[in-house]
Design a protein around this motif. Structure first.
Motif, PDB file in Angstrom:
ATOM      1  N   VAL A  16       0.910  -1.152   0.000  1.00 62.54           N
ATOM      2  CA  VAL A  16       0.000   0.000   0.000  1.00 62.54           C
ATOM      3  C   VAL A  16       0.945   1.196   0.000  1.00 62.54           C
ATOM      4  N   LYS A  17       0.899   1.964  -1.062  1.00 62.75           N
ATOM      5  CA  LYS A  17       1.963   2.927  -1.347  1.00 62.75           C
ATOM      6  C   LYS A  17       1.809   4.271  -0.648  1.00 62.75           C
ATOM      7  N   TYR A  18       2.959   4.812  -0.290  1.00 62.24           N
ATOM      8  CA  TYR A  18       3.070   6.197   0.207  1.00 62.24           C
ATOM      9  C   TYR A  18       3.454   7.062  -0.989  1.00 62.24           C
ATOM     10  N   TRP A  19       2.593   7.969  -1.369  1.00 68.40           N
ATOM     11  CA  TRP A  19       2.932   8.897  -2.452  1.00 68.40           C
ATOM     12  C   TRP A  19       2.163  10.182  -2.210  1.00 68.40           C
ATOM     13  N   GLY A  20       2.767  11.114  -1.510  1.00 68.91           N
ATOM     14  CA  GLY A  20       2.115  12.379  -1.192  1.00 68.91           C
ATOM     15  C   GLY A  20       2.376  12.752   0.257  1.00 68.91           C
ATOM     16  N   SER A 107      18.023   3.553  -1.622  1.00 71.42           N
ATOM     17  CA  SER A 107      18.562   3.021  -0.376  1.00 71.42           C
ATOM     18  C   SER A 107      18.258   3.934   0.790  1.00 71.42           C
ATOM     19  N   SER A 108      17.410   4.954   0.577  1.00 66.77           N
ATOM     20  CA  SER A 108      17.183   5.897   1.669  1.00 66.77           C
ATOM     21  C   SER A 108      16.427   5.236   2.828  1.00 66.77           C
ATOM     22  N   ALA A 109      15.559   4.262   2.549  1.00 67.86           N
ATOM     23  CA  ALA A 109      14.796   3.625   3.624  1.00 67.86           C
ATOM     24  C   ALA A 109      15.730   2.864   4.569  1.00 67.86           C
ATOM     25  N   LEU A 138      12.087  11.392   9.525  1.00 68.51           N
ATOM     26  CA  LEU A 138      12.560  12.751   9.241  1.00 68.51           C
ATOM     27  C   LEU A 138      13.577  12.766   8.108  1.00 68.51           C
ATOM     28  N   GLY A 139      14.286  11.644   7.921  1.00 66.93           N
ATOM     29  CA  GLY A 139      15.247  11.551   6.822  1.00 66.93           C
ATOM     30  C   GLY A 139      14.565  11.202   5.513  1.00 66.93           C
ATOM     31  N   SER A 140      13.698  10.198   5.562  1.00 64.79           N
ATOM     32  CA  SER A 140      12.969   9.756   4.366  1.00 64.79           C
ATOM     33  C   SER A 140      11.713   9.032   4.833  1.00 64.79           C
ATOM     34  N   GLY A 141      10.575   9.402   4.259  1.00 63.79           N
ATOM     35  CA  GLY A 141       9.309   8.862   4.737  1.00 63.79           C
ATOM     36  C   GLY A 141       9.289   7.348   4.815  1.00 63.79           C
ATOM     37  N   SER A 142       9.685   6.693   3.737  1.00 67.47           N
ATOM     38  CA  SER A 142       9.595   5.229   3.709  1.00 67.47           C
ATOM     39  C   SER A 142      10.530   4.575   4.735  1.00 67.47           C
ATOM     40  N   SER A 144      10.640   5.208   7.777  1.00 69.22           N
ATOM     41  CA  SER A 144       9.899   5.002   9.027  1.00 69.22           C
ATOM     42  C   SER A 144       9.462   3.541   9.151  1.00 69.22           C
ATOM     43  N   ARG A 145       9.254   2.869   7.992  1.00 73.32           N
ATOM     44  CA  ARG A 145       8.781   1.475   8.009  1.00 73.32           C
ATOM     45  C   ARG A 145       9.918   0.473   8.144  1.00 73.32           C
ATOM     46  N   SER A 146      11.162   0.888   7.811  1.00 77.49           N
ATOM     47  CA  SER A 146      12.278  -0.068   7.846  1.00 77.49           C
ATOM     48  C   SER A 146      12.850  -0.286   9.239  1.00 77.49           C
ATOM     49  N   GLY A 198       8.485  14.500  -7.231  1.00 73.54           N
ATOM     50  CA  GLY A 198       7.364  13.823  -7.885  1.00 73.54           C
ATOM     51  C   GLY A 198       6.111  13.856  -7.025  1.00 73.54           C
ATOM     52  N   MET A 199       6.288  13.637  -5.728  1.00 72.56           N
ATOM     53  CA  MET A 199       5.143  13.661  -4.807  1.00 72.56           C
ATOM     54  C   MET A 199       4.542  15.056  -4.752  1.00 72.56           C
ATOM     55  N   ARG A 200       5.426  16.039  -4.663  1.00 73.45           N
ATOM     56  CA  ARG A 200       4.974  17.428  -4.543  1.00 73.45           C
ATOM     57  C   ARG A 200       4.133  17.803  -5.771  1.00 73.45           C
ATOM     58  N   SER A 245      -2.596   2.275  -9.254  1.00 72.04           N
ATOM     59  CA  SER A 245      -3.230   3.520  -8.811  1.00 72.04           C
ATOM     60  C   SER A 245      -2.173   4.605  -8.583  1.00 72.04           C
ATOM     61  N   MET A 246      -1.072   4.236  -7.932  1.00 72.41           N
ATOM     62  CA  MET A 246      -0.018   5.231  -7.679  1.00 72.41           C
ATOM     63  C   MET A 246       0.583   5.729  -8.994  1.00 72.41           C
ATOM     64  N   HIS A 247       0.845   4.803  -9.924  1.00 72.29           N
ATOM     65  CA  HIS A 247       1.446   5.238 -11.190  1.00 72.29           C
ATOM     66  C   HIS A 247       0.440   6.018 -12.047  1.00 72.29           C
ATOM     67  N   PHE A 285       5.620  -1.500  -8.386  1.00 70.94           N
ATOM     68  CA  PHE A 285       6.741  -0.673  -8.859  1.00 70.94           C
ATOM     69  C   PHE A 285       6.825   0.573  -8.004  1.00 70.94           C
ATOM     70  N   ASP A 286       8.050   0.964  -7.615  1.00 68.59           N
ATOM     71  CA  ASP A 286       8.240   2.222  -6.887  1.00 68.59           C
ATOM     72  C   ASP A 286       8.539   3.343  -7.884  1.00 68.59           C
ATOM     73  N   ALA A 287       9.366   4.302  -7.479  1.00 67.49           N
ATOM     74  CA  ALA A 287       9.634   5.426  -8.372  1.00 67.49           C
ATOM     75  C   ALA A 287      10.746   5.071  -9.357  1.00 67.49           C
ATOM     76  N   GLY A 288      10.517   4.038 -10.134  1.00 65.60           N
ATOM     77  CA  GLY A 288      11.501   3.584 -11.107  1.00 65.60           C
ATOM     78  C   GLY A 288      10.944   2.399 -11.868  1.00 65.60           C
TER      79      GLY A 288
HETATM   80  C1  DP6 Z   1       7.316   5.073  -4.331  1.00 70.60           C
HETATM   81  O1  DP6 Z   1      10.485   7.584   1.119  1.00 70.60           O
HETATM   82  O2  DP6 Z   1      11.819   7.759  -1.010  1.00 70.60           O
HETATM   83  O3  DP6 Z   1       8.758   4.048  -2.758  1.00 70.60           O
HETATM   84  O4  DP6 Z   1       9.875  10.639   1.941  1.00 70.60           O
HETATM   85  O5  DP6 Z   1      10.535  12.054   0.019  1.00 70.60           O
HETATM   86  O6  DP6 Z   1      12.217  10.539   1.098  1.00 70.60           O
HETATM   87  P1  DP6 Z   1      10.759  10.784   0.747  1.00 70.60           P
HETATM   88  O7  DP6 Z   1      10.350   9.675  -0.294  1.00 70.60           O
HETATM   89  P2  DP6 Z   1      10.583   8.099  -0.267  1.00 70.60           P
HETATM   90  O8  DP6 Z   1       9.309   7.656  -1.136  1.00 70.60           O
HETATM   91  C2  DP6 Z   1       9.084   6.357  -1.468  1.00 70.60           C
HETATM   92  C3  DP6 Z   1       7.836   6.217  -2.226  1.00 70.60           C
HETATM   93  C4  DP6 Z   1       7.617   4.853  -2.865  1.00 70.60           C
HETATM   94  C5  DP6 Z   1       6.410   4.174  -2.237  1.00 70.60           C
HETATM   95  C6  DP6 Z   1       6.586   3.643  -0.836  1.00 70.60           C
HETATM   96  O9  DP6 Z   1       7.703   3.228  -0.460  1.00 70.60           O
HETATM   97  O10 DP6 Z   1       5.566   3.588  -0.125  1.00 70.60           O
END
Ligand code: DP6
Length: 329
Positions: A16-20, A107-109, A138-142, A144-146, A198-200, A245-247, A285-288
């Motif tokens: 379930v994707k985070y996008w926004g 690799s930000s997560a 605070l570093g990268s939204g995703s 938070s789940r790792s 992209g989210m913005r 839906s996200m794409h 698929f994520d942002a790629g």
């Molecule tokens: C498409 O966590 O990389 O992977 O919070 O701006 O650092 P920022 O973005 P990021 O976004 C990942 C979005 C995604 C979907 C997801 O992991 O839920």
């Protein structure tokens, strides 16, 4: 006096994707999301050393000194530590990604989850999972789940200060042992739009995004039910619909944001083909353009066979669900 620690963390792949975002500074999302944390096939190892004599915090990432705007996430984490825990020391951070060569994956997560764990261990803060998740967020939204292994929900929260926006583990890595993520690494020629921008753009310009948001609470409930009852068919159907839906909302942004390429589209068709009789695979698929195909262990060879018939896939990697970050020393 110096304080050291080394931590390992792994990425997660959302179903379930985070996008926004509703707040870009605090990295607060517009919706809750749900992911599986990967095993150590892909991992980040981060060493940290706090020292009173340091004048600034520095980061060496994969052997390269990071400077300027790319340090924004680290600076945000450190100002939070300063304000909340009175941490006045700076630190030297060295982080390395152990991802198969040319994996081309974000690799930000894993990076910020490893950082949160390393900070906690080095300073002996004894932070809760909730606090670790907020720091990683605070570093990268995703990220938070790792901070947890297994199946993880990032609860979006409603407060403006972000204190209720953090991840919780909904099942551990032993809950659904048969599940696999087959990653198909696809050639990416064009440089992609960073997730943040992209989210913005999507939130600001897509009308379809508002429609997507209306269904998110229901999607999350359905996905949690599918995971807890190990209903693979339900799980795979929601996973694919969520990715599409996200794409779709990305494509509805102005200008359109397109991360999938021809090979990604062929993979979608390939999964549809092997799902004709029974649902045995679910792509996301994520942002790629890389595909993440969730399947059960008994169907990994069928998925790999299907992928072998598609040209333009550089490599496939099979991951299990992992147990989350750990301290190495
Ligand atoms: C498409 O966590 O990389 O992977 O919070 O701006 O650092 P920022 O973005 P990021 O976004 C990942 C979005 C995604 C979907 C997801 O992991 O839920």
């Amino acid at each position: 006096m110096a304080y050291f620690a080394t931590a390992l963390a792994t990425p997660n792949i959302a179903v379930v994707k985070y996008w926004g975002k509703r707040d870009e500074e605090l990295m607060l999302p517009t919706n809750s999301s749900l992911s599986f944390t990967m095993d150590e096939t892909l991992k980040t190892i981060t060493e940290i050393g706090f020292d009173k004599s340091l004048r600034e915090t520095s980061l060496i990432l994969d052997g390269k000194k990071i400077i300027g705007a790319e340090l924004a996430g680290i600076n945000k984490v450190f100002s939070y530590l300063h304000d909340k825990y009175d941490v006045k020391m700076h630190a030297k951070i060295t982080s390395k990604n152990y991802f198969p060569t040319a994996a081309g994956m974000a690799s930000s997560a894993s990076g910020y989850a490893a950082l949160a764990f390393a900070i906690n261990a080095a300073l002996g803060l004894q932070l809760s999972g909730k606090e670790l998740s907020i720091i990683a967020r605070l570093g990268s939204g995703s990220a938070s789940r790792s901070v947890y292994g297994g199946f993880v929900e990032w609860q979006k929260g409603t407060k403006a200060d972000g204190t209720d926006s953090f991840a919780v583990q909904i099942a551990d890595e032993n809950h659904w042992l048969q599940i696999r993520n087959v990653i198909a690494i696809v050639d990416a020629k064009k440089k992609k739009v960073p997730s943040r921008a992209g989210m913005r753009e999507t939130v600001a310009t897509s009308r379809l995004f508002k429609e997507r948001m209306k269904g998110m609470d229901r999607t999350l409930v359905d996905m949690k039910r599918a995971v807890s009852s190990k209903d693979f068919e339900g799980f795979a159907k929601i996973t694919m619909r969520e990715s599409n839906s996200m794409h779709a909302v990305m494509a509805d942004a102005k200008p359109p944001i397109v991360y999938l390429n021809d090979v990604s589209i062929k993979i979608i068709a390939g999964v549809e083909a092997i799902n004709k009789q029974d649902i045995v695979a679910g792509y996301t698929f994520d942002a790629g353009p890389n595909a993440h195909i969730y399947t059960l262990d008994e169907n990994v060879s069928g998925v790999k066979k299907m992928l072998a018939g598609i040209s333009g896939i550089r490599k496939t990697i099979v991951c299990r669900v992992g147990s989350g970050p750990r301290i190495l020393g």
